[in-house]
Scaffold this motif. Sequence first.
Motif: not given
Length: 178
Positions: A59-76
């Motif tokens: 919080e406050p960037s991402i609220s509790t109870g939100s859903v996030i979308y995560v993109e698979k990316v190379d660590a680099s």
Amino acid sequence: HMSNLYIREKLMMNNKGIAKLLNLIGIGLLVMIIVILLPLTLPRVFGYDIYGILSNSMEPSISTGSVIYVEKVDASQIKVNDIITFKMDSQSDVVATHRVVKINDDQSFVTKGDHNKTEDAMPVNQKRLIGRSVMSIPFLGYISQYLFSDYGIALIIVMFSLTILCWIGADYFKNKNI
């Protein structure tokens, strides 16, 4: 005889009205199901993982109870300030989502929740990285948690069944001759 014909015509018009109403209710129920399930399923088709946020650490960037979308990316591709999702340890399926505050010489990530006072105790090595968070939708996590419970699944089945019953009823009234 003339009045019987008039009553019969009125009843047929009522049947058509009932058929239209049932059809609209069925369409409305189906649209509700789609609108609720689409953001929880469609992003997976495009390669995004979906996670619910259960704590207030971002919080406050991402609220509790939100859903996030995560993109698979190379660590680099990860940079300081990116929000990443990672496994808490290599033996666990428990994940966390925090901001990268530093990248160490060994290419591990020092992370910190925006709401937390201190950095996370252990740096995240590249093997534990799941991906970068690209978007969040507030409250959708609560809805998702409910929908994938026994009650939520039952609710979806009931709504879908009601949709089909409405359409069967609409078809019945549309074709009914008084």
